[in-house]
Design an enzyme around this catalytic site. Structure first.
Site, short mmCIF file in Angstrom:
data_model
loop_
_atom_site.label_atom_id
_atom_site.label_comp_id
_atom_site.label_asym_id
_atom_site.label_seq_id
_atom_site.Cartn_x
_atom_site.Cartn_y
_atom_site.Cartn_z
N LYS A 47 54.76 -2.71 75.52
CA LYS A 47 55.91 -1.91 74.09
C LYS A 47 53.76 -3.06 73.22
CE LYS A 47 55.52 -7.70 74.98
NZ LYS A 47 56.06 -8.58 75.42
N TYR A 267 30.65 -13.31 51.07
CA TYR A 267 31.44 -14.11 49.78
C TYR A 267 31.20 -15.42 50.01
CZ TYR A 267 33.77 -9.39 49.04
OH TYR A 267 33.51 -7.90 48.60
#
Ligand SMILES: *Cc1c(COP(=O)(O)O)cnc(C)c1O
Length: 383
Positions: A47, A267
């Site tokens: 899956k 950042y």
């Protein structure tokens, strides 16, 4: 597969990084699990595009290794596996999508019926076709997601017109704590599963995912359904990984820059150079599934990459398109523009990255992005 337009940008050397899937290691993992589960059949959970690795290439390689039964989550995924493997057995774990029974029949798919409604709908559809089509029935033994409850099982046992309308190809259940072999819940689930399935028509049984497959014969029944172990993830939380790595992720340095003591990187100025430092910029970021949460300050287990034969920790937050790596401790002539960087591979496992990010290898694999060049090593010939 990359489409015509995107192909030039996704080829190795042009893309920021290359994701390599080692299909030989995938096959070796399958063979190892098959040996472990003895007479039981070893199926494969494919899956989620085979956990992000690529369903088509994965099922072709597994089929060549002898795998004949595949589990997907959704109908669309099943269609992809069917296109690759015309004769394989394919189960759809999410069950029967309302009113789409004809699509299952047309593609010869087996729904994993997970509620009385689904069982009734499949049975009625089979009656309408005059054909007992194969399906699995999912019994809930404690995970409380999909599957028939104990009262559902009793009700079905008392309704022969529904119960006997289709072919019972498999009765299955799913473990909640297979990654913790000592959890009492594992035994409790086996006990409840055994108690419930004897009230139903006789059919081959299946319980184990990867963790369950490693947890011993009590969990094997007639078929095991490993996923993560095939793809090289460690099915158990705390023990050494018995599986071979399948995925590697390699990039190369965009540039190396000097940062003086006291300078910050990235950042939030979340990393400060305590000494004159050299920082390598690598073009893989959270867009690519390299989780922002991997960067943590004040840890003795920092996230990092392998460059020039050495581990180099992240310096600063993960950006969308890049990470910044402290290479101060590596000889300067060894790290420069274009130097190869291992993000996942022989030295850094999917489990390492998962641990740094505070998640599981499943999420790391399925998050790996669409912007990489993808290379399948040793693919079997197309059928
Ligand atoms: C995903 C899944 C598996 C495979 O699980 P792994 O932990 O990856 O081995 C098996 N059975 C069911 C029902 C699943 O949803």
């Amino acid at each position: 597969m990359a489409g015509m337009n995107s192909e030039p940008y996704l080829s190795p050397g042009v893309a920021g990084a290359t994701l390599t899937v080692d299909l030989t290691a995938l096959s070796a993992n399958f063979t190892k699990l098959k040996m472990l589960c003895g007479p039981a059949e070893c199926a494969a959970a494919v899956k989620g595009d085979a956990y992000g690795i690529g369903a088509r290439q994965t099922v072709l390689a597994l089929h060549e290794s002898g795998c004949r039964t595949f589990f997907v989550a959704q109908l669309g995924e099943a269609a992809e596996v069917r296109a690759a493997l015309p004769h394989a057995t394919i189960y759809v774990l999410n069950g029967l999508v309302a009113a789409l029974a004809p699509a299952y029949r047309k593609m010869r798919l087996r729904p994993v019926l997970g509620s009385l409604d689904e069982v009734a709908e499949w049975s009625a559809y089979c009656r309408g076709c005059g054909e007992k089509l194969a399906a699995a029935v999912h019994i809930d033994s404690g995970i409380n997601r999909l599957g028939l409850s104990a009262p559902d099982v009793d009700s079905l046992a008392r309704t022969p017109e529904i119960r006997d309308g289709f072919e019972w190809a498999l009765i299955m259940s799913h473990l909640a704590c297979a990654d913790m072999p000592d959890a009492a819940m594992n035994r409790d689930q086996v006990e409840l599963f055994d108690e419930l399935r004897v009230r139903l028509p006789r059919a081959p049984a299946s319980m184990a995912n990867s963790g369950g497959t490693l947890n011993g014969a009590a969990y094997h029944y007639d078929m095991v359904r490993p996923g993560i172990a095939l793809y090289g993830g460690n099915p158990h939380n705390r023990t050494a990984n018995p599986m071979q790595g399948v995925v590697s992720l390699a990039s190369s340095v965009l540039q190396v820059r000097d940062v003086p003591a006291g300078g910050t990187v990235g950042y939030g100025a979340a990393w400060t150079a305590e000494r004159p430092s050299r920082i390598a910029i690598v073009p893989v970021g959270y867009f690519d599934g390299y989780f922002r949460s991997t960067f943590r300050t004040g840890t003795d287990d920092p996230a990092g990459v392998f460059i020039a034969g050495a581990f180099a920790p992240l310096a600063g937050r993960v950006s969308m398109d890049m990470i910044t790596v402290d290479v101060t401790d590596i000889a300067s002539e060894k790290v420069h523009r274009g130097t190869k960087v291992e993000l996942i591979g022989p030295n850094i496992s999917v489990n390492d990255v998962a641990r740094w990010a505070g998640t599981i290898p499943y999420e790391v694999l399925t998050a790996l992005g669409s912007r990489f060049a993808r290379v399948y090593s040793n693919p079997p010939l197309e059928q």
